[in-house]
Design a protein around this motif. Structure first.
Motif, PDB file in Angstrom:
ATOM      1  N   VAL A 228      92.556 -13.467   8.580  1.00  0.00           N
ATOM      2  CA  VAL A 228      92.745 -14.726   9.293  1.00  0.00           C
ATOM      3  C   VAL A 228      91.552 -14.894  10.213  1.00  0.00           C
ATOM      4  CG1 VAL A 228      94.288 -16.091  10.728  1.00  0.00           C
ATOM      5  CG2 VAL A 228      95.229 -14.369   9.207  1.00  0.00           C
ATOM      6  N   PRO A 229      90.469 -15.482   9.709  1.00  0.00           N
ATOM      7  CA  PRO A 229      89.239 -15.575  10.489  1.00  0.00           C
ATOM      8  C   PRO A 229      89.239 -16.801  11.384  1.00  0.00           C
ATOM      9  CG  PRO A 229      88.886 -16.495   8.329  1.00  0.00           C
ATOM     10  CD  PRO A 229      90.329 -16.068   8.379  1.00  0.00           C
ATOM     11  N   ALA A 230      88.316 -16.820  12.317  1.00  0.00           N
ATOM     12  CA  ALA A 230      88.054 -18.065  13.036  1.00  0.00           C
ATOM     13  C   ALA A 230      87.454 -19.040  12.039  1.00  0.00           C
ATOM     14  CB  ALA A 230      87.087 -17.807  14.190  1.00  0.00           C
ATOM     15  N   PRO A 231      87.928 -20.284  12.029  1.00  0.00           N
ATOM     16  CA  PRO A 231      87.430 -21.224  11.015  1.00  0.00           C
ATOM     17  C   PRO A 231      85.942 -21.489  11.166  1.00  0.00           C
ATOM     18  CG  PRO A 231      88.761 -22.363  12.671  1.00  0.00           C
ATOM     19  CD  PRO A 231      88.933 -20.902  12.925  1.00  0.00           C
ATOM     20  N   LEU A 232      85.282 -21.637  10.037  1.00  0.00           N
ATOM     21  CA  LEU A 232      83.864 -21.976  10.041  1.00  0.00           C
ATOM     22  C   LEU A 232      83.660 -23.394  10.555  1.00  0.00           C
ATOM     23  CD1 LEU A 232      82.588 -20.692   6.565  1.00  0.00           C
ATOM     24  CD2 LEU A 232      82.129 -19.688   8.800  1.00  0.00           C
ATOM     25  N   PRO A 233      82.493 -23.676  11.110  1.00  0.00           N
ATOM     26  CA  PRO A 233      82.184 -25.064  11.459  1.00  0.00           C
ATOM     27  C   PRO A 233      82.187 -25.936  10.207  1.00  0.00           C
ATOM     28  CG  PRO A 233      80.591 -23.541  12.427  1.00  0.00           C
ATOM     29  CD  PRO A 233      81.416 -22.741  11.476  1.00  0.00           C
TER      30      PRO A 233
END
Length: 636
Positions: free
Chosen positions: A24-29
């Motif tokens: 569950v990553p930080a969303p990409l720009p």
């Protein structure tokens, strides 16, 4: 360097570990999803010493030649501001050909017009490219044993000719040419002397034919209308006197048969499956395998014993959970260029060496995308309300259980001649990264499932095709995947048409709907837009659209605006030639007149059918996400 070991002479092979389950990553720009790939399209020279590729730098395309030994560029041809390379291929170890088109919209890459195309001959030594004398429709064959000429087709009236033309200098005054019985050539199979032997394509609109050339005359092999028995030549094996045909008897997906060219005796090669075969891999001793996009891409092998077959099979086995596209091999069969991709992998190129048994990593198309952080796309199937089997894809947010999710119903454009596929989809990945499930369906009328399935959508643009989408939504709700209180529709081009029409046909099924560069009025399509400007386009619309003005209005979302009760977003490019701005204006005005004006409107002055400028793309998707979030209870 990164290598993958491939054992040639077994089908169950040592392989690298599969991709890890997505965290569950930080969303990409947003920008990272839509930034152009560093490399797109790649071809291996016949001697295996050079690679030909297109490169995107600072929003401008270049064509480069890279030395295989160290990937150093030896040629760098920078294109004009709105130019892109639409086709590239090696003629021989020293010469390559490429075509350049004007980019008039990001969704029109594969819908260009012949008169925009310019062909050039380049050289691996870096010499300036030479314009190829124009006036032809397309390259039929490169004639690798003839360094000075190529085989092309060109149109004259209602007929297509095949002729050899020189790579440099003027065309001969009376070139040798072969008249075909077709108006549009869709495929040619030639013999070892580069003479056209089998040909197939469109005779008149809606009527196709396959022909064999005997004693300098074309004899019909089969003539058919859509849904009737079809016979499409794929390849010939001169040593065994066989032609391989894609065959269908009642509009079902093609099987592959081998037919003896003298006796006509037919031998089954591969049976019909759920989907059409997408290509036939040929070896020195005939067909090796056929590719199918049945859920995920896979290969069915015909020949399992030849060295070439074992190379292909070994490479497929070496990359489990991913798809392989074979992009070419060296003339001595030592080197194979392979593109490896998947739902979470935007694409990587490898060069396999049969002598060392190693697949050498070359280039990643989007190196900034980390596959193990992307969302998985899983094939799904269900039955429509009338019992028709439908297939599609569900992309789930990484790390989220498939239960009670906000969902975006995202129909594809086209709608005919295209389909949704398993692979990296930037829009689906963006939405999934923000917590949405994304449902993409190959509704009736989509390509790839046989002509009977495709023609089932004719006349049903705003009816059965859209009801298929709503049945898919009902399936996702019944499975517990989608929260019925947090569902929106979104699409581009025809996808925008169906997203708005879905809100009209089922006003209570959606919380919002969004259309991007869409058509919204079928009657208006017959009056404006590049499709209506050609005889071919007008005949196509007459064939696939609802018949008569009343049915066309009933199936158009603009004429059903009063039934659309949910918030609407409309986005358009003012320079759109496929779906002109008057489509946007008519839909906007009809909604306003019905008392439900669009909540968000986006009009870009300098964009066409699909935004090209990255900054404008990012701004558009920011507004789209804000709109979806607002109406799905602040999902992010």
């Amino acid at each position: 360097m990164r290598f993958v070991l491939v054992v040639l002479f077994a089908l169950i092979l040592p392989c690298p570990p599969a991709l890890a389950a997505p965290a569950v990553p930080a969303p990409l720009p947003i920008r990272d999803f839509f930034q152009s790939p560093e490399f797109s399209d790649m071809a291996l020279s016949p001697d295996g010493k050079h690679l030909l590729a297109t490169v995107r730098r600072d929003e401008q395309w270049s064509l480069v030649v890279l030395r295989v030994a160290d990937l150093a560029p030896v040629v760098n041809l920078q294109l004009g501001e709105d130019d892109y390379v639409s086709s590239l291929r090696w003629k021989d170890e020293n010469q390559f050909l490429f075509s350049v088109d004007k980019l008039t919209g990001s969704l029109l890459d594969d819908l260009r017009f012949v008169f925009l195309t310019r062909w050039y001959v380049g050289q691996a030594d870096g010499s300036d490219p030479t314009p190829l004398i124009g006036g032809f429709g397309g390259i039929v064959d490169l004639l690798p044993d003839d360094p000075e000429r190529i085989l092309v087709s060109y149109y004259s009236g209602d007929s297509t000719y095949v002729m050899r033309i020189p790579l440099r200098g003027q065309w001969p005054r009376n070139p040798m040419k072969v008249l075909t019985p077709l108006r549009v050539v869709q495929g040619i199979v030639y013999d070892s002397k580069n003479n056209p032997r089998y040909i197939w394509g469109e005779r008149i609109h809606g009527k196709s034919g396959a022909y064999v050339r005997r004693k300098d005359r074309w004899a019909p092999l089969k003539i058919w209308d859509e849904g009737e028995p079809e016979r499409i030549p794929l390849a010939i094996d001169e040593e065994r006197n066989l032609v391989f045909l894609a065959a269908s008897d009642q509009g079902e997906p093609h099987r592959i048969d081998a037919v003896h060219m003298d006796s006509g005796e037919t031998t089954p090669v591969l049976p019909s499956r759920t989907v059409e075969p997408e290509g036939l891999l040929m070896g020195d001793a005939g067909p090796v395998a056929a590719a199918y996009q049945d859920g995920r891409l896979d290969y069915r092998f015909v020949d399992k014993d030849s060295t070439v077959a074992k190379v292909y099979a070994g490479l497929v086995a070496a990359f489990p959970g991913q798809a392989l596209s074979f992009e070419g091999r060296s003339k001595d069969d030592r080197l194979y260029l392979v593109r490896v991709y998947g739902d979470r992998n935007p694409g990587e190129y490898f060069l396999f060496d049969t002598q060392t048994g190693r697949a050498r990593f070359l280039l990643a198309q989007r190196s900034w995308i980390k596959p193990d952080t992307m969302a998985a796309m899983q094939p799904v199937s269900f039955k429509a309300r009338d019992g028709l089997e439908l297939h599609g894809y569900l992309t789930l947010p990484p790390g989220r259980e498939a239960k009670g999710l906000p969902l975006v119903l995202m129909p594809h454009g086209g709608p005919h001649g295209v389909r949704d596929r398993w692979g990296f989809d930037p829009e689906a990945q963006l939405l999934a990264s923000r917590g949405y499930a994304v449902l993409q369906l190959n509704f009736r009328g989509s390509d790839g499932y046989g002509s009977r399935f495709r023609t089932a959508g004719y006349g049903q643009w705003g009816d059965a095709m859209v009801r298929d989408l709503l049945d898919g939504l009902g399936w996702a709700v019944a499975q517990g995947i989608a929260d019925p209180r947090r569902v929106c529709a979104y699409g581009a081009s025809y996808g925008a048409f169906s997203a708005l029409q879905a809100a009209a046909l089922a006003p209570d099924a959606l919380q919002c709907t969004a259309g991007y560069v869409g058509v919204y009025s079928i009657p208006l399509m017959f009056k404006s837009g590049d499709t209506s400007e050609s005889d071919l386009g007008r005949k196509f619309m007459a064939r696939v659209m609802p018949e008569g003005p009343e049915a066309q209005r009933m199936q158009s979302p603009a004429y059903n605006a009063a039934r659309i009760k949910v918030p609407v977003l409309l986005a358009h490019g003012k320079m759109d030639v496929r779906a002109p701005i008057d489509q946007f204006e008519f839909m906007r005005d009809q909604l306003a007149e019905a008392g439900n004006p669009p909540e968000v409107t986006i009009v870009e002055e300098k964009e066409g059918h699909g935004f090209v400028d990255l900054d404008r793309k990012v701004a558009y998707y920011e507004k789209l996400l804000a709109f979806l979030d607002k109406h799905t209870a602040g999902n992010r």
